[in-house]
Design a protein around this motif. Structure first.
Motif: not given
Length: 573
Positions: A95-97, A414-419, A444-446, A487-488
């Motif tokens: 969900e990272d824009p 990698l899922n940047p926001h969660e990382l 929402a990823d984080a 993710a949401r």
């Protein structure tokens, strides 16, 4: 004369291909169906599972219109559908824009390439600069196909001959009636305000009329573009429309080219020796007085990346423009190029170290993570360049294209926001410093990572993150099923009351209340009804209404017994 004749031959081939579209009626039906899908799936809704469904439907429509024959022609380039479907699926997973924008752009770019290579040529024959130019040319050519498809799929002459005798009188009658209706309608509207209001609502652009017109325009526009892409993919190609870039005319001699390479190598070597102090841990000796981490890390990172990219462009230019005579000159030139690439890798390593130093001091952010990933992608392109210098130089463009796809795929995995959230939480455990406002504003990823770590944070920090996450993700989704996003959905499950508010009640319980003296209190809410959490303070306050009935009865009994003792004492006196 050869160049002019080649251009004329290419123009005639394009004109010949444009004059005979394949399966025009199937193309029109497929384009109209996909245009309606665009209006239903995307108009007014966020991207979700609708995007990969639409991409898969587009590929299915292309197979249905083209048939087995077109599939046989597209077999050498059919692997482009793999990354196309992968990036389309990642749109409904991440969900990272910014990452979503990259995935959508990658899907559009791959769809344009697939539209061209479905009929002819091979992807490996392209040069590095031909990838963007071919995508742009395919988009422009797709705009020329829809009128030809409509003219071939619909017999306009027969329709005109059949409806002509009746259509002309109808149009003439409408032209005569329009001014008459306009005058009478204006007079009647001026005479009666109720009729004027009704007529105004019927003729108003706003409301349902505007929605219907905009939906029709979206459907027709999408159908127009899709019909062009399908018709271009199924064009009758006379043969290869592209030729691999030939060797450029030598503009520099061996001595001039070697002097340039050796001088740049010497400069890079001097810089690499200076950077050895950083890479081997003696940063304190190298950084002078009055120089901050921000000046060392942030200021130098972008300059070093720019130097590395320019070195890559210099290698590509020299490889095409330097005139080499004999095996000795070719070997010396290749060794000098390999030395330049090796020193450029050292410079990239220095940029990577500087960025890591900046993250240790100031935390992890999106820009810093994307920059890290770009450094690895740039290093991979440099190493691939060294390999292609000694083995098959014409494969460099394809390898660089695959490196770009791998860069984006690595970001998706990698899922940047969660990382970013987990890295900053690890930094908080070591230093006690946390930017709660930035972390709670991630996508929402984080959210799952943040929700799991609330018990480890201080009361004020946990309250800030909890309140912002509840404000964004506590409400149930009212979107249609085709807007479902993984993710949401995970974010909403992470902040649901059964698990999320239980952590709030634990953090809001006063330290001085003994847990065994009263029954468990009801779940705490963040709306002020039971408990209040002040993010500016490290403690929390409990509403007196949440005290247990046992404690209240004991206090009332103690007060009544004390009053009876005082009355007895007064009577005795």
């Amino acid at each position: 004369m050869s160049t002019v004749s080649a251009v004329e031959a290419s123009s005639s081939a394009v004109a010949q291909a444009l004059s005979r579209p394949r399966s025009p009626r199937r193309t029109l039906w497929a384009a109209l169906g996909l245009g309606l899908a665009v209006e239903i799936l995307f108009d007014g809704h966020r991207l979700g599972v609708s995007f990969p469904l639409f991409v898969a439907a587009g590929l299915g429509a292309l197979l249905w219109v083209g048939g087995r024959e077109s599939l046989q022609r597209a077999r050498p380039n059919l692997w482009l559908a793999g990354p196309l479907l992968f990036f389309a699926a990642m749109v409904c997973i991440r969900e990272d824009p910014f990452l979503t924008s990259l995935n959508v752009l990658a899907c559009a770019f791959l769809a344009l390439l697939l539209s061209h290579f479905w009929a002819a040529d091979r992807v490996g024959n392209l040069g590095l600069l031909q990838y963007p130019s071919l995508a742009l040319r395919t988009a422009l050519r797709a705009l020329l196909w829809p009128p030809l498809v409509i003219a071939s799929g619909i017999d306009l002459a027969a329709a005109r001959a059949k409806a002509g005798p009746k259509l002309v009188p109808v149009l003439r009658g409408l032209a005569i009636a329009f001014p008459v209706l306009l005058v009478f309608g204006w007079l009647l509207a001026a005479a009666d305000p109720v009729f004027a209001s009704l007529l105004g609502r019927l003729l108003s652009w706003e409301g349902s009329n505007s929605g219907t017109v905009s939906a029709a325009l979206v459907t027709l526009g999408a159908s127009f573009a899709i019909a062009g892409l399908i018709a271009h993919a199924l064009r009758r190609s006379p043969g290869s429309e592209l030729s691999p870039p030939g060797p450029a005319r030598a503009r520099l001699g061996f001595i001039e080219g070697m002097m340039l390479l050796v001088s740049v190598d010497a400069l890079f070597l001097a810089f690499a020796l200076v950077q050895a102090a950083y890479l081997f841990g003696r940063a304190g000796a190298a950084v002078g007085s009055g120089t901050t981490f921000s000046e060392v890390a942030r200021r130098g990172f972008f300059e070093l990346v720019a130097v590395t990219a320019m070195a890559l462009l210099l290698l590509m230019a020299l490889h095409r423009w330097v005139r080499l005579e004999g095996a000795v000159q070719a070997r010396a030139f290749k060794l000098a190029c390999a030395a330049l690439v090796g020193l450029a890798v050292v410079i990239v390593s220095s940029a990577h170290w500087r960025l890591g130093l900046y993250e240790e001091a100031y935390g992890h952010t999106e820009l810093r993570l994307y920059s890290h990933a770009f450094i690895f992608a740039l290093a991979a392109v440099l190493l691939w360049r060294v390999l292609t210098i000694f083995w098959r130089p014409e494969r460099f463009a394809l390898g660089a294209f695959l490196c770009g796809l791998a860069y984006l795929a690595a970001l998706d995995l990698l899922n940047p926001h969660e990382l970013i959230a987990r890295k900053n939480l690890d930094r908080y455990r070591a230093t006690g410093v946390l930017d709660t406002w930035y972390l709670s504003g991630l996508s929402a990823d984080a959210v799952p990572a943040l929700a799991e770590s609330l018990d480890e944070l201080g009361d004020g920090q946990a309250a800030v993150i909890r309140s912002r996450l509840l404000a964004r993700w506590a409400a149930p989704s009212d979107e249609p099923i085709w807007a479902f996003h993984l993710a949401r959905e995970r974010a909403r499950e992470s902040v649901e009351p059964r698990g999320f508010e239980r952590g709030a009640s634990r953090s809001a319980r006063p330290r001085h209340v003994h847990r065994r003296r009263c029954a468990p209190s009801p779940p705490t809410r963040l709306d002020g009804c039971h408990s209040t959490l002040d993010p500016r303070r490290s403690t929390s306050t409990l509403d007196p209404n949440t005290h247990c009935s046992t404690t209240s009865s004991r206090r009332a009994a103690a007060r009544s017994s004390g009053a009876r003792r005082r009355r007895r004492g007064l009577r005795g006196a």
